[in-house]
Design an enzyme around this catalytic site. Structure first.
Site, PDB file in Angstrom:
ATOM      1  N   ASP A 148      27.591  11.536   6.464  1.00 33.47           N
ATOM      2  CA  ASP A 148      27.799  12.615   5.491  1.00 33.47           C
ATOM      3  C   ASP A 148      29.291  12.863   5.266  1.00 33.47           C
ATOM      4  OD1 ASP A 148      26.697  14.472   3.712  1.00 33.47           O
ATOM      5  OD2 ASP A 148      25.320  15.265   5.220  1.00 33.47           O
ATOM      6  N   GLU A 183      28.337  10.824   0.239  1.00 34.19           N
ATOM      7  CA  GLU A 183      29.368  11.777  -0.234  1.00 34.19           C
ATOM      8  C   GLU A 183      28.952  12.425  -1.548  1.00 34.19           C
ATOM      9  OE1 GLU A 183      31.858  10.593  -3.149  1.00 34.19           O
ATOM     10  OE2 GLU A 183      29.793   9.905  -3.258  1.00 34.19           O
ATOM     11  N   TRP A 184      27.651  12.285  -1.894  1.00 30.70           N
ATOM     12  CA  TRP A 184      26.996  13.012  -2.989  1.00 30.70           C
ATOM     13  C   TRP A 184      27.428  12.583  -4.388  1.00 30.70           C
ATOM     14  CZ3 TRP A 184      30.404  16.712  -0.308  1.00 30.70           C
ATOM     15  CH2 TRP A 184      30.025  16.877   1.017  1.00 30.70           C
ATOM     16  N   GLY A 185      28.038  11.411  -4.494  1.00 30.69           N
ATOM     17  CA  GLY A 185      28.365  10.868  -5.811  1.00 30.69           C
ATOM     18  C   GLY A 185      29.585  11.443  -6.473  1.00 30.69           C
ATOM     19  N   ASP A 206      22.252  17.100  -3.185  1.00 34.52           N
ATOM     20  CA  ASP A 206      20.920  17.099  -2.571  1.00 34.52           C
ATOM     21  C   ASP A 206      19.830  17.425  -3.590  1.00 34.52           C
ATOM     22  OD1 ASP A 206      22.411  16.749  -0.317  1.00 34.52           O
ATOM     23  OD2 ASP A 206      21.777  18.597   0.673  1.00 34.52           O
TER      24      ASP A 206
END
Length: 402
Positions: A148, A183-185, A206
């Site tokens: 993460d 890293e959520w894009g 998320d």
């Protein structure tokens, strides 16, 4: 003769080394079950052993869900030699014992850390201890690391550096460990994550247990919001390099917890089925998060559909391209290894709609036999399809040229 033998040995060594270099980790999208959406950080070895048992008895493992992934909350700090350790109350037998147990069931084990000092939930993370933690994970016989990016700088250069360090550490660990970059894009990892050493990378924030974000809140994405980001990234996916639009929320039904935050009130079975269809045709990792120990028949039907899973796991490794995009209709086309095609038709509208589609409009010339993968039957032959699609339903077809 001695020279010939030495030459043979040298050639064999080079060939073996070359084959090892060419080996692709995760040649098809990973499948499994992850703790976060159902348990949050309230995890323990008893529940996870029960979940492993249920993955076998329910047919999940037989269907291809071969990872059990521990998300945040397993950590117990570091020992006097700075080795990361599991929480002794949650995991009194240790992570290696859990790995041995799930391996005995034909399941691989995934674990979680973060590229900072603390994880998203505030537990011990891996920044500055990459090689040491990678060796620890390898010694526990871990097969997968989700890494993460909470509490880390926003710039891309730092992210690339930190992810590359952990990827290199995993490669040196002595064990093959799949590396999931999370890293959520926000730093467009589809451009750099494979080169940095990742086999998959998150493309969005998320996922929440809802159809659409109606609040305009950041990090409150529903299925449609995530679809509209991930659908445009088909060119970056392929064997060993997957766009990851986050986990399946199928069967959660608005459960309180991470997926229930920010308006995650749950969805209908039709909408859950749509997520399964869309994630499958987009060659996304299929990571379930519901309580596998207690699944209703609708959830089993969705998660265990082998024809749909076959589209996701097709060895050609193509992510579908969205060929038609408007406020009502999205149509996706995915080439398959045997020359067939998967086609998904999504009705985004709030009511049922009739639709007629010529295969030629998708670039598919000729006549096709059309198999409905949810009805498990052939529903037509010809150069087009027409029929009714329910609100938020996704029709998923397999086309065979005749």
């Amino acid at each position: 003769m001695r020279k010939i033998t030495l030459l043979f040995v040298l050639c064999l060594t080079v060939c073996v080394a070359s084959a090892q270099q060419k080996k692709v980790l995760e040649p098809t999208p990973p499948m499994g079950w992850m703790t976060w959406n159902y348990f949050g950080d309230n995890i323990n070895e008893k529940d996870l052993r029960e979940m492993a048992d249920a993955m076998v008895s329910s047919g999940m493992v037989a269907a291809g869900y071969n990872y059990l992934m521990i998300d945040d909350g397993w950590q117990g700090g570091r020992d006097n030699r700075n080795n990361i350790i599991a929480d002794p109350k949650k995991f009194p037998s240790g992570i290696k014992a859990l790995a041995d147990y799930v391996h005995s069931k034909g399941i691989k084990l995934g674990i979680y850390s973060d590229a900072a000092l603390l994880t998203c939930a505030g537990y011990t993370a891996s920044l500055g201890f990459e090689e040491q933690d990678a060796k620890t994970f390898a010694s526990w016989n871990v097969d997968y690391l989700k890494y993460d990016y909470c509490h880390a700088p926003k710039d891309s250069a730092t992210a690339v550096d930190r992810y590359t360090k952990m990827a290199n550490a995993l490669r040196k660990s002595g064990r093959e460990i799949t590396f999931s970059i999370c890293e959520w894009g926000q730093r467009k990892p589809w451009h750099w994550a494979a080169e940095a050493g990742g086999q998959l990378w998150r493309t969005t924030y998320d996922v929440r247990d809802k159809w659409k974000n109606l609040s305009n809140q950041e990090n409150a994405e529903g299925i449609l919001d995530i679809l509209d980001i991930n659908a445009d990234l088909h060119a970056y996916a392929g064997p060993g390099r997957w766009n990851d639009p986050d986990m399946l929320v199928v069967g959660l039904y608005g459960k309180k917890g991470p997926s229930g935050d920010l308006g995650g009130i749950g969805m209908t079975d039709t909408e859950y089925q749509s997520q399964m269809s869309l994630w499958s045709i987009m060659a996304a990792p299929l990571i379930a998060t519901n309580d596998v120990r207690n699944m209703n028949e609708a959830t089993k039907r969705i998660l265990l559909n082998k024809e749909v899973i076959a589209v996701n796991q097709d060895p050609l490794g193509k992510q579908a391209e969205r060929k038609i995009k408007n406020d009502t209709w999205n149509v996706f086309v995915k080439p398959l290894q045997n020359g067939e095609y998967a086609v998904a038709i999504l009705n985004r509208a709030g009511q049922a709609k009739n639709y007629s589609l010529n295969w030629a409009d998708l670039g598919l010339k000729g006549t096709y036999e059309v198999r409905d993968l949810w009805a498990h039957k052939t529903v037509g032959k010809g150069q087009k399809w027409k029929g009714q699609v329910q609100s938020h339903e996704t029709k998923l077809f397999r086309l065979k040229k005749i």
